[in-house]
Design a protein around this motif. Structure first.
Motif, PDB file in Angstrom:
ATOM      1  N   PRO A 259      36.142  36.041  69.512  1.00 14.51           N
ATOM      2  CA  PRO A 259      35.431  35.753  70.878  1.00 14.51           C
ATOM      3  C   PRO A 259      34.022  35.922  70.778  1.00 14.51           C
ATOM      4  CG  PRO A 259      37.373  37.382  71.167  1.00 14.51           C
ATOM      5  CD  PRO A 259      37.121  37.305  69.678  1.00 14.51           C
ATOM      6  N   ALA A 260      33.117  35.051  71.452  1.00 19.77           N
ATOM      7  CA  ALA A 260      31.633  34.995  71.299  1.00 19.77           C
ATOM      8  C   ALA A 260      31.391  36.520  72.411  1.00 19.77           C
ATOM      9  CB  ALA A 260      31.387  33.770  72.000  1.00 19.77           C
ATOM     10  N   PRO A 261      30.394  37.062  71.712  1.00 19.10           N
ATOM     11  CA  PRO A 261      30.046  38.346  72.569  1.00 19.10           C
ATOM     12  C   PRO A 261      29.725  38.189  74.173  1.00 19.10           C
ATOM     13  CG  PRO A 261      29.079  38.326  70.396  1.00 19.10           C
ATOM     14  CD  PRO A 261      29.620  37.055  70.434  1.00 19.10           C
ATOM     15  N   ILE A 262      29.219  36.939  74.375  1.00 15.31           N
ATOM     16  CA  ILE A 262      28.831  36.833  75.655  1.00 15.31           C
ATOM     17  C   ILE A 262      30.258  36.684  76.641  1.00 15.31           C
ATOM     18  CG2 ILE A 262      28.810  34.225  75.750  1.00 15.31           C
ATOM     19  CD1 ILE A 262      26.402  34.248  77.564  1.00 15.31           C
ATOM     20  N   LEU A 263      31.218  36.219  75.939  1.00 18.63           N
ATOM     21  CA  LEU A 263      32.531  36.403  76.632  1.00 18.63           C
ATOM     22  C   LEU A 263      32.868  37.934  76.967  1.00 18.63           C
ATOM     23  CD1 LEU A 263      34.929  33.695  75.235  1.00 18.63           C
ATOM     24  CD2 LEU A 263      33.844  33.439  77.234  1.00 18.63           C
ATOM     25  N   ARG A 264      32.675  38.715  76.204  1.00 17.30           N
ATOM     26  CA  ARG A 264      33.174  40.218  76.502  1.00 17.30           C
ATOM     27  C   ARG A 264      32.097  40.662  77.632  1.00 17.30           C
ATOM     28  NH1 ARG A 264      30.276  43.727  75.045  1.00 17.30           N
ATOM     29  NH2 ARG A 264      29.260  42.870  73.334  1.00 17.30           N
ATOM     30  N   GLU A 265      30.918  40.248  77.215  1.00 16.82           N
ATOM     31  CA  GLU A 265      29.955  40.905  78.097  1.00 16.82           C
ATOM     32  C   GLU A 265      30.119  40.415  79.400  1.00 16.82           C
ATOM     33  OE1 GLU A 265      25.868  39.890  77.113  1.00 16.82           O
ATOM     34  OE2 GLU A 265      25.161  41.082  78.505  1.00 16.82           O
ATOM     35  N   LEU A 266      30.540  39.035  79.949  1.00 17.99           N
ATOM     36  CA  LEU A 266      30.538  38.718  81.197  1.00 17.99           C
ATOM     37  C   LEU A 266      31.861  39.174  81.691  1.00 17.99           C
ATOM     38  CD1 LEU A 266      29.433  35.046  80.912  1.00 17.99           C
ATOM     39  CD2 LEU A 266      28.081  36.695  81.891  1.00 17.99           C
ATOM     40  N   ALA A 267      32.850  39.250  80.909  1.00 18.74           N
ATOM     41  CA  ALA A 267      34.229  39.680  81.360  1.00 18.74           C
ATOM     42  C   ALA A 267      34.040  41.247  81.712  1.00 18.74           C
ATOM     43  CB  ALA A 267      35.315  39.593  80.342  1.00 18.74           C
ATOM     44  N   ALA A 268      33.306  42.087  81.100  1.00 15.34           N
ATOM     45  CA  ALA A 268      33.213  43.463  81.263  1.00 15.34           C
ATOM     46  C   ALA A 268      32.421  43.611  82.288  1.00 15.34           C
ATOM     47  CB  ALA A 268      32.584  44.056  80.173  1.00 15.34           C
ATOM     48  N   ALA A 269      31.506  42.823  82.789  1.00 20.95           N
ATOM     49  CA  ALA A 269      30.705  42.794  83.917  1.00 20.95           C
ATOM     50  C   ALA A 269      31.442  42.666  85.390  1.00 20.95           C
ATOM     51  CB  ALA A 269      29.514  42.067  83.845  1.00 20.95           C
ATOM     52  N   GLY A 270      32.662  42.134  85.108  1.00 19.98           N
ATOM     53  CA  GLY A 270      33.468  41.488  86.205  1.00 19.98           C
ATOM     54  C   GLY A 270      33.163  40.207  86.415  1.00 19.98           C
ATOM     55  N   LEU A 271      32.449  39.399  85.592  1.00 19.15           N
ATOM     56  CA  LEU A 271      32.254  37.936  86.077  1.00 19.15           C
ATOM     57  C   LEU A 271      32.904  37.261  85.116  1.00 19.15           C
ATOM     58  CD1 LEU A 271      27.954  38.237  85.510  1.00 19.15           C
ATOM     59  CD2 LEU A 271      29.623  38.444  87.467  1.00 19.15           C
ATOM     60  N   LEU A 272      34.240  36.924  85.948  1.00 21.98           N
ATOM     61  CA  LEU A 272      35.390  36.214  85.385  1.00 21.98           C
ATOM     62  C   LEU A 272      35.414  34.893  85.463  1.00 21.98           C
ATOM     63  CD1 LEU A 272      38.071  38.980  86.429  1.00 21.98           C
ATOM     64  CD2 LEU A 272      36.549  38.985  84.431  1.00 21.98           C
ATOM     65  N   GLY A 273      34.465  34.221  86.121  1.00 19.99           N
ATOM     66  CA  GLY A 273      34.703  32.914  86.410  1.00 19.99           C
ATOM     67  C   GLY A 273      34.979  32.714  87.920  1.00 19.99           C
ATOM     68  N   ARG A 274      35.565  31.434  88.108  1.00 20.06           N
ATOM     69  CA  ARG A 274      35.868  31.186  89.494  1.00 20.06           C
ATOM     70  C   ARG A 274      36.699  32.013  90.543  1.00 20.06           C
ATOM     71  NH1 ARG A 274      37.157  24.931  90.699  1.00 20.06           N
ATOM     72  NH2 ARG A 274      35.795  24.265  89.247  1.00 20.06           N
ATOM     73  N   LYS A 275      37.438  32.909  89.691  1.00 21.45           N
ATOM     74  CA  LYS A 275      38.188  33.655  90.460  1.00 21.45           C
ATOM     75  C   LYS A 275      37.541  34.987  91.176  1.00 21.45           C
ATOM     76  CE  LYS A 275      40.382  35.771  86.295  1.00 21.45           C
ATOM     77  NZ  LYS A 275      41.665  35.737  85.462  1.00 21.45           N
ATOM     78  N   SER A 276      36.485  35.317  90.408  1.00 17.29           N
ATOM     79  CA  SER A 276      35.525  36.242  90.767  1.00 17.29           C
ATOM     80  C   SER A 276      34.338  35.542  91.566  1.00 17.29           C
ATOM     81  CB  SER A 276      35.082  37.143  89.882  1.00 17.29           C
ATOM     82  OG  SER A 276      34.124  36.825  88.864  1.00 17.29           O
ATOM     83  N   GLY A 277      34.156  34.462  91.598  1.00 13.74           N
ATOM     84  CA  GLY A 277      33.049  33.816  92.056  1.00 13.74           C
ATOM     85  C   GLY A 277      31.833  33.811  91.446  1.00 13.74           C
ATOM     86  N   ARG A 278      31.974  34.471  90.125  1.00 10.03           N
ATOM     87  CA  ARG A 278      30.652  33.891  89.080  1.00 10.03           C
ATOM     88  C   ARG A 278      31.146  34.134  87.798  1.00 10.03           C
ATOM     89  NH1 ARG A 278      25.351  37.725  89.053  1.00 10.03           N
ATOM     90  NH2 ARG A 278      24.841  36.806  87.132  1.00 10.03           N
ATOM     91  N   GLY A 279      30.898  33.384  86.931  1.00  9.81           N
ATOM     92  CA  GLY A 279      30.931  33.476  85.499  1.00  9.81           C
ATOM     93  C   GLY A 279      29.707  32.943  84.611  1.00  9.81           C
TER      94      GLY A 279
END
Ligand SMILES: NC(=O)c1ccc[n+]([C@@H]2O[C@H](COP(=O)([O-])OP(=O)(O)OC[C@H]3O[C@@H](n4cnc5c(N)ncnc54)[C@H](O)[C@@H]3O)[C@@H](O)[C@H]2O)c1
Length: 491
Positions: A259-279
């Motif tokens: 997994p690209a590190p940016i995926l982990r970083e965004l996911a860990a920050a709660g930025l999960l994509g559409r379902k959380s309003g921001r990815g």
């Protein structure tokens, strides 16, 4: 051939409710089992709303709707599944939960019952092994939303009995779906090819080859895909995407799946994509992407010099558009129609900061390549020039394959390797990506359109630059080019 008339669906969440509806619409009796009473009501509501919409659109009569709803028993218990011919499990993607459920289903269902899992990424073989009937356990992988998406991946394992996967595929056809038959490898066809590509897009972003919006625009307008990779990652969810990559990596040990590190970083920050309003993108309350700044509208002004293959034809196109051309030594902007490295054209130019690369992709996109010497003003002027020609500019760095080829060719290469390993047929690989992702063509069809030699040469350039082992042309691709064969699919 087994005739399935009564089916069970366990878990009536996002997928299970849709799967129950699909079975009922095809005339099967459905026993739905759900652990959570609230989810059970949501599942029931889903089927009622969905069939109600079909009535209001004139696709179903009220009587047909009532029949469909009447075929589904929502509040079933696992004991009720004793008579089912087939049970499809659609509970959360957690191995422990699935194994416990399959042990229970094995105990409760009659010996002939086929047990199917809708898992996206867990090994079907490991689920089968928890039962006393591993030969009658398969994957039946529907796509979201199940009533709409036509693809079903039917997964047989090394211990699946003869005829079982065929019967399940025949059932999928009865549901109006297109089954593809695959073996039990992480990600099956669609997630394996798709997530490899999406993860690579995230890696290009991290390397600074191009911006999020430029990469999304390049793959939409340049490669003709329905969504850019970051919009799609946001839709799938960055947590889910990261988990699928992790599962792929555990099996393949291929760095392109790590997994690209940016995926982990965004996911860990709660930025999960559409379902959380921001990815990668931000979304408004209605789930729409909030627009970025609109591109500046000033037209290009100045003179353009053109270098590289096809320079004459491009200069003529500029003249038609009313753009003044000049020699490369005198022009205010110099465009090199050239593969990377574009910077090789800088030698001998009195103003190397005025040089950009230009790579036309399809009818709509031009990649605008800044070298290490290109000035920001030059890059901006080139973008204006490209917009003035009616094309979408994609700003990128001077790297092999720029954006579109760098993403498309490794994906195609993976598909060639998958086909060559005997994992799935060429038709199934193409159908899976067309139907599972809404792509206009499958990877092997796209390969034919690009040309095998072009693809092979592009992959060699990518490998030489990035030294990523999986970018090296698949041996089959190399051999076919050597033999003068023009299509993988005609073999
Ligand atoms: N969501 C997708 O886009 C998608 C697409 C394809 C496949 N899948 C796969 O489908 C499966 C289900 O995913 P989902 O997104 O529908 O999950 P979900 O969380 O929306 O639904 C799962 C449901 O199962 C219920 N459940 C949990 N344990 C249960 C049990 N022991 N008995 C009965 N019900 C139980 C939960 O209450 C929940 O309602 C997963 O394996 C997932 O990987 C999901």
């Amino acid at each position: 051939m087994a005739a399935y008339e009564t089916v069970g669906v366990v878990g009536l969440g996002t997928m299970g409710a849709g799967i129950a509806e699909v079975f009922a619409r095809a005339g099967l009796a459905v026993i739905g089992v759900e652990a959570d009473p609230a989810a059970l009501e949501r599942g029931r509501g889903h089927v009622q709303r969905s069939t109600g919409r079909a009535v209001s659109r004139g696709r179903l009569t009220e009587a047909e709707r009532d029949e469909i709803i009447g075929r589904v028993t929502f509040a079933g218990s696992l004991e009720d599944l004793h008579e089912a011919d087939l049970v499809v499990e659609a509970i959360p993607e957690v191995m422990g939960l699935k194994r416990a459920l399959f042990t229970e289903l094995d105990r409760l269902c009659k010996p002939e019952t086929v047990l199917a899992t809708n898992t996206s990424s867990l090994p079907v073989t490991a689920i089968a092994a928890t039962t006393g009937r591993p030969g009658r356990v398969v994957g039946m992988h529907f796509f979201n939303p199940a009533p709409v998406m036509r693809l079903v991946e039917v997964v047989g394992t090394v211990v699946t009995e003869d005829g079982v996967a065929e019967d399940v595929a025949a059932l999928a056809r009865r549901l109006g779906k297109t089954p593809v038959r695959v073996g039990d490898r992480a990600g099956f066809v669609v997630n394996r090819l798709l997530l490899g590509y999406l993860n690579h897009a995230a890696a290009l972003l991290e390397r600074g080859v191009a911006s999020r919006d430029d990469i999304d625009a390049a793959m939409r307008a340049g490669a003709g895909l329905p969504m850019g990779p970051f919009a799609l990652l946001d839709l799938i969810g960055l947590d889910t995407s990261r988990e699928i990559c992790e599962v792929l990596f555990q099996e393949t040990r291929d760095r392109v799946h790590a997994p690209a590190p940016i995926l982990r970083e965004l996911a860990a920050a709660g930025l999960l994509g559409r379902k959380s309003g921001r990815g990668f993108h931000a979304y408004d309350g209605a789930g729409r992407d909030t627009p970025g700044t609109a591109p500046g509208g000033e037209p290009f002004a100045g003179t353009v010099g053109v270098l590289g293959e096809g320079a004459e034809a491009f200069a003529a196109r500029l003249a038609d558009a009313g753009v003044a051309t000049a020699g490369p030594r005198d022009a205010g902007l110099v465009v090199a129609l050239s593969p990377a490295p574009v910077v090789q054209h800088a030698a001998g130019l009195p103003h190397p900061e005025r040089l950009v690369g230009l790579h036309l992709v399809g009818e709509e996109v031009a990649e605008v390549v800044s070298t290490a010497l290109t000035s920001p003003g030059t890059a901006e002027a080139a973008r204006r020039l490209v917009r003035g020609l009616g094309l979408t500019p994609v700003a990128c760095a001077d790297r092999a394959g720029f954006v579109v080829d760098a993403l498309l060719l490794p994906y195609i290469n993976d598909a060639v390797r998958m086909y060559d390993s005997g994992y799935a047929s060429a038709e199934d690989i193409d159908a899976a990506m067309r139907l599972g992702c809404g792509y206009p063509a499958g990877p092997l069809e796209t390969l034919d359109a690009i040309g095998l030699r072009n693809a092979r040469d592009g992959l060699r350039a990518l490998y030489d630059e990035y030294r990523e082992p999986s970018f090296a042309p698949a041996p089959l691709l190399d051999r076919l080019v050597t033999a003068g064969v023009t299509s993988v699919r005609s073999r």
